[in-house]
Scaffold this motif. Structure first.
Motif, PDB file in Angstrom:
ATOM      1  N   THR A 296       0.827  -1.291   0.150  1.00 36.95           N
ATOM      2  CA  THR A 296      -0.201  -0.105   0.081  1.00 36.95           C
ATOM      3  C   THR A 296       0.869   1.080   0.003  1.00 36.95           C
ATOM      4  O   THR A 296       0.436   2.162  -0.772  1.00 36.95           O
ATOM      5  N   LEU A 297       2.157   1.187   0.778  1.00 40.83           N
ATOM      6  CA  LEU A 297       2.901   2.265   0.855  1.00 40.83           C
ATOM      7  C   LEU A 297       3.492   2.643  -0.490  1.00 40.83           C
ATOM      8  O   LEU A 297       3.684   3.676  -0.953  1.00 40.83           O
ATOM      9  N   LEU A 298       3.997   1.648  -1.151  1.00 40.85           N
ATOM     10  CA  LEU A 298       4.449   1.542  -2.439  1.00 40.85           C
ATOM     11  C   LEU A 298       3.664   2.220  -3.571  1.00 40.85           C
ATOM     12  O   LEU A 298       3.956   3.073  -4.270  1.00 40.85           O
ATOM     13  N   GLN A 299       2.320   1.700  -3.445  1.00 46.31           N
ATOM     14  CA  GLN A 299       1.487   2.214  -4.376  1.00 46.31           C
ATOM     15  C   GLN A 299       1.041   3.815  -4.057  1.00 46.31           C
ATOM     16  O   GLN A 299       0.718   4.657  -5.035  1.00 46.31           O
ATOM     17  N   ASN A 300       0.944   4.171  -2.772  1.00 45.09           N
ATOM     18  CA  ASN A 300       0.792   5.501  -2.682  1.00 45.09           C
ATOM     19  C   ASN A 300       1.681   6.531  -2.893  1.00 45.09           C
ATOM     20  O   ASN A 300       1.497   7.554  -3.357  1.00 45.09           O
ATOM     21  N   ILE A 301       3.049   6.051  -2.727  1.00 46.31           N
ATOM     22  CA  ILE A 301       4.237   6.695  -3.236  1.00 46.31           C
ATOM     23  C   ILE A 301       3.920   7.134  -4.914  1.00 46.31           C
ATOM     24  O   ILE A 301       4.201   8.101  -5.169  1.00 46.31           O
ATOM     25  N   THR A 302       3.699   5.913  -5.456  1.00 47.31           N
ATOM     26  CA  THR A 302       3.423   5.918  -6.930  1.00 47.31           C
ATOM     27  C   THR A 302       2.417   7.121  -7.403  1.00 47.31           C
ATOM     28  O   THR A 302       2.483   7.799  -8.230  1.00 47.31           O
ATOM     29  N   LYS A 303       1.222   7.031  -6.761  1.00 48.45           N
ATOM     30  CA  LYS A 303       0.213   7.823  -6.815  1.00 48.45           C
ATOM     31  C   LYS A 303       0.663   9.383  -6.626  1.00 48.45           C
ATOM     32  O   LYS A 303       0.267  10.144  -7.489  1.00 48.45           O
ATOM     33  N   GLU A 304       1.319   9.562  -5.446  1.00 45.61           N
ATOM     34  CA  GLU A 304       1.616  10.999  -5.387  1.00 45.61           C
ATOM     35  C   GLU A 304       2.634  11.412  -6.338  1.00 45.61           C
ATOM     36  O   GLU A 304       2.637  12.723  -6.716  1.00 45.61           O
ATOM     37  N   VAL A 305       3.728  10.679  -6.714  1.00 46.73           N
ATOM     38  CA  VAL A 305       4.640  11.109  -7.981  1.00 46.73           C
ATOM     39  C   VAL A 305       3.739  11.241  -9.027  1.00 46.73           C
ATOM     40  O   VAL A 305       3.941  12.370  -9.970  1.00 46.73           O
ATOM     41  N   ILE A 306       2.898  10.325  -9.638  1.00 51.03           N
ATOM     42  CA  ILE A 306       2.312  10.580 -10.883  1.00 51.03           C
ATOM     43  C   ILE A 306       1.339  11.693 -10.747  1.00 51.03           C
ATOM     44  O   ILE A 306       1.110  12.394 -11.968  1.00 51.03           O
ATOM     45  N   ALA A 307       0.866  11.887  -9.646  1.00 52.98           N
ATOM     46  CA  ALA A 307       0.095  12.970  -9.642  1.00 52.98           C
ATOM     47  C   ALA A 307       0.705  14.445 -10.141  1.00 52.98           C
ATOM     48  O   ALA A 307      -0.275  15.245 -10.440  1.00 52.98           O
ATOM     49  N   ARG A 308       1.919  14.672 -10.090  1.00 52.70           N
ATOM     50  CA  ARG A 308       2.616  15.568 -10.473  1.00 52.70           C
ATOM     51  C   ARG A 308       2.748  15.726 -11.873  1.00 52.70           C
ATOM     52  O   ARG A 308       3.283  16.736 -12.504  1.00 52.70           O
ATOM     53  N   TYR A 309       2.361  14.603 -12.627  1.00 54.97           N
ATOM     54  CA  TYR A 309       2.453  14.566 -14.064  1.00 54.97           C
ATOM     55  C   TYR A 309       1.136  14.405 -14.758  1.00 54.97           C
ATOM     56  O   TYR A 309       0.644  13.104 -14.891  1.00 54.97           O
ATOM     57  N   PRO A 310       0.062  15.174 -15.142  1.00 55.41           N
ATOM     58  CA  PRO A 310      -0.945  14.922 -15.636  1.00 55.41           C
ATOM     59  C   PRO A 310      -1.262  14.256 -16.812  1.00 55.41           C
ATOM     60  O   PRO A 310      -2.088  13.592 -16.845  1.00 55.41           O
ATOM     61  N   GLY A 311      -0.195  14.131 -17.653  1.00 58.04           N
ATOM     62  CA  GLY A 311      -0.410  13.611 -18.978  1.00 58.04           C
ATOM     63  C   GLY A 311       0.148  11.998 -18.881  1.00 58.04           C
ATOM     64  O   GLY A 311      -0.019  11.356 -19.820  1.00 58.04           O
ATOM     65  N   SER A 312       0.780  11.616 -17.559  1.00 55.65           N
ATOM     66  CA  SER A 312       1.440  10.363 -17.494  1.00 55.65           C
ATOM     67  C   SER A 312       0.219   9.157 -16.626  1.00 55.65           C
ATOM     68  O   SER A 312      -0.652   9.802 -15.884  1.00 55.65           O
ATOM     69  N   ASN A 313       0.658   7.970 -16.858  1.00 54.13           N
ATOM     70  CA  ASN A 313      -0.236   7.256 -16.308  1.00 54.13           C
ATOM     71  C   ASN A 313       0.647   5.894 -15.736  1.00 54.13           C
ATOM     72  O   ASN A 313       1.738   5.796 -16.311  1.00 54.13           O
ATOM     73  N   TYR A 314       0.148   4.931 -14.974  1.00 51.00           N
ATOM     74  CA  TYR A 314       1.089   3.741 -14.627  1.00 51.00           C
ATOM     75  C   TYR A 314       0.150   2.673 -14.226  1.00 51.00           C
ATOM     76  O   TYR A 314      -1.124   2.677 -14.243  1.00 51.00           O
ATOM     77  N   THR A 315       0.713   1.608 -14.418  1.00 50.43           N
ATOM     78  CA  THR A 315       0.038   0.324 -13.931  1.00 50.43           C
ATOM     79  C   THR A 315       0.797  -0.124 -12.667  1.00 50.43           C
ATOM     80  O   THR A 315       2.146  -0.006 -12.465  1.00 50.43           O
ATOM     81  N   PHE A 316       0.353  -0.951 -11.772  1.00 51.08           N
ATOM     82  CA  PHE A 316       0.857  -1.510 -10.418  1.00 51.08           C
ATOM     83  C   PHE A 316       0.245  -2.805 -10.341  1.00 51.08           C
ATOM     84  O   PHE A 316      -0.873  -3.169 -10.131  1.00 51.08           O
ATOM     85  N   THR A 317       1.165  -3.786 -10.667  1.00 46.21           N
ATOM     86  CA  THR A 317       1.011  -5.386 -10.380  1.00 46.21           C
ATOM     87  C   THR A 317       1.689  -5.882  -9.320  1.00 46.21           C
ATOM     88  O   THR A 317       2.900  -5.574  -9.168  1.00 46.21           O
ATOM     89  N   VAL A 318       1.099  -6.841  -8.511  1.00 44.80           N
ATOM     90  CA  VAL A 318       1.638  -7.600  -7.536  1.00 44.80           C
ATOM     91  C   VAL A 318       1.528  -8.933  -7.722  1.00 44.80           C
ATOM     92  O   VAL A 318       0.473  -9.572  -8.143  1.00 44.80           O
ATOM     93  N   ARG A 319       2.629  -9.730  -7.589  1.00 46.26           N
ATOM     94  CA  ARG A 319       2.415 -11.312  -7.888  1.00 46.26           C
ATOM     95  C   ARG A 319       3.092 -11.902  -6.561  1.00 46.26           C
ATOM     96  O   ARG A 319       4.185 -11.644  -6.205  1.00 46.26           O
TER      97      ARG A 319
END
Length: 411
Positions: A296-319
């Motif tokens: 959850t922490l890792l995903q939240n960090i990713t969301k916070e960083v991506i929020a500064r880049y409105p044209g970008s997106n990401y996928t987050f997968t866990v195995r």
């Protein structure tokens, strides 16, 4: 052919068996089968008549029961043939420091390659022993060719000494353990074992009934690519976004800053171009709750960083990779109790521990074959400073033999 555990070990480590996580085959590298074929030859030579190598590179073999008791559980002893991708396993040149007198050990492969007592205090317990190292330019391969040599030597002891009573013993040598696929293709029905022991631990006398729980996470980032000459206010560089995510990771949740029962988030690979980048992580904790919190922490960090880049997106997968085997072993306390007693009979004081990592036994336990982990004697795994004591390998051989006797005695 010589049959001491040290001679076996020296034969095995010079065979390159490094696994490769980027490969989709099983085994991930065909060269692992080179060791497998040698092991089958040696097993057949000592009297393990059904020894064979299967299509996935696994070696199976059976030492038949020699007791009149019909209720002795079938024991499996398991070790893995591959070495870690972390450092070269090609052209291993083992060195022996005979009757080690103490002090730091300078390896011949480079002035910086020194096994220091200050970093490896266990050396203080090994004075007088014969210590095997690489030359410092490769891994040694004690992880886990020491375990293989010990199981092979114990098998020969049991076959050559029919007065040692034991039940049926199954031998399993796996491929690709270091990349998390060690038991993907194991045929448990063919194996036919009731309990298991991986010979994949470190310090002599140690038995481990607990591992990390482990997941792998992958973050893929799609940025906004544009000619750098016209990039003002438009470019969103995926490489920089990925770097920002890594930079935001808590500094006290890394492998190099955690110990004991602390888990970690560990980036193991990063790649990309301006348009697209990816980061691979391994996440570790002794509890599933802790594992979930870190994800959850890792995903939240990713969301916070991506929020500064409105044209970008990401996928987050866990195995899922493996889970803490203690959950299973606590339901079968005799497995660890017998291991501790066997260690005592082999002349050591048993020490129960937890593994900051995993073994094939982690997965096997949840597949229906409860497995504890026993010392193989190696130290400084996954590094060119890896070392092992011949005398500790001999203690592991005695422990295996005593375990075989114990399960028969107490049936």
């Amino acid at each position: 052919m010589t049959t001491t555990v040290t001679d076996r070990f020296l034969r095995y480590v010079v065979i390159d068996t490094q696994s490769n996580a980027a490969s989709s085959t099983q085994p991930s590298t065909e060269k692992q089968k080179n060791l497998g074929r040698l092991l089958v030859e040696e097993l057949l030579a000592i009297g393990v008549s059904d020894a064979h190598l299967d299509e996935y590179g696994y070696v199976y073999g059976t030492i038949p029961s020699n007791t009149s008791k019909s209720n002795v559980p079938v024991i499996c002893f398991c070790s893995h043939m591959d070495t870690a991708p972390d450092f070269s396993g090609t052209s291993v040149r083992p060195q022996i420091v005979s009757k080690y007198r103490g002090g730091d050990i300078q390896l011949p492969g480079g002035s910086r390659q020194v096994i220091r007592v200050s970093e490896h205090p266990v050396l203080g317990d090994l004075i007088g022993n014969d210590i095997i190292t690489s030359d410092g330019t490769t891994l040694l391969g004690a992880d886990d060719k020491a375990g293989i040599a010990e199981i092979m030597s114990a098998a020969e002891v049991l076959i050559n000494n029919p007065d040692i009573k034991h039940g049926t013993i199954r031998i399993l040598f796996t491929t690709d353990e270091e990349i998390g696929r060690g038991v993907d293709k194991v045929d448990l029905k063919k194996l036919g074992a009731d309990v298991g022991y991986t010979m994949d631990g470190e310090t002599a006398g140690t038995v481990e009934d607990e591992t990390f729980s482990a997941d792998a996470a992958e973050i893929t980032i799609e940025g906004v690519a544009i000619h750098p000459g016209f990039a003002y206010g438009k470019m969103e560089n995926a490489i920089k976004i990925a770097s920002s995510i890594v930079d935001r990771l808590p500094k006290d949740m890394a492998p190099e800053t955690t110990k004991g029962r602390q888990g970690f988030i560990h980036p193991i690979a990063i790649s990309g171009i301006m348009e697209k980048a990816s980061i691979s992580f391994i996440i570790r904790d002794f509890t599933e709750e802790g594992l979930g919190s870190q994800e959850t922490l890792l995903q939240n960090i990713t969301k916070e960083v991506i929020a500064r880049y409105p044209g970008s997106n990401y996928t987050f997968t866990v195995r899922e990779q493996y889970r803490n085997m203690k959950v299973v072993l606590d339901r079968h306390p005799e497995i660890v109790d017998y291991a501790c007693e066997a260690i005592r009979r082999a002349g050591m004081t048993p020490v129960r521990g937890s593994i900051r990592g995993g073994t094939d036994g982690s997965r096997l336990s949840f597949m229906g074959l409860p497995c504890a982990n026993i010392f193989a004697g190696g130290h400084a795994f996954h590094s060119p400073l890896e070392f092992i004591s011949s005398q500790d390998m001999e203690k592991a051989v005695r422990t295996i033999v005593e375990l075989a006797k114990l399960w028969e005695e107490r049936a």
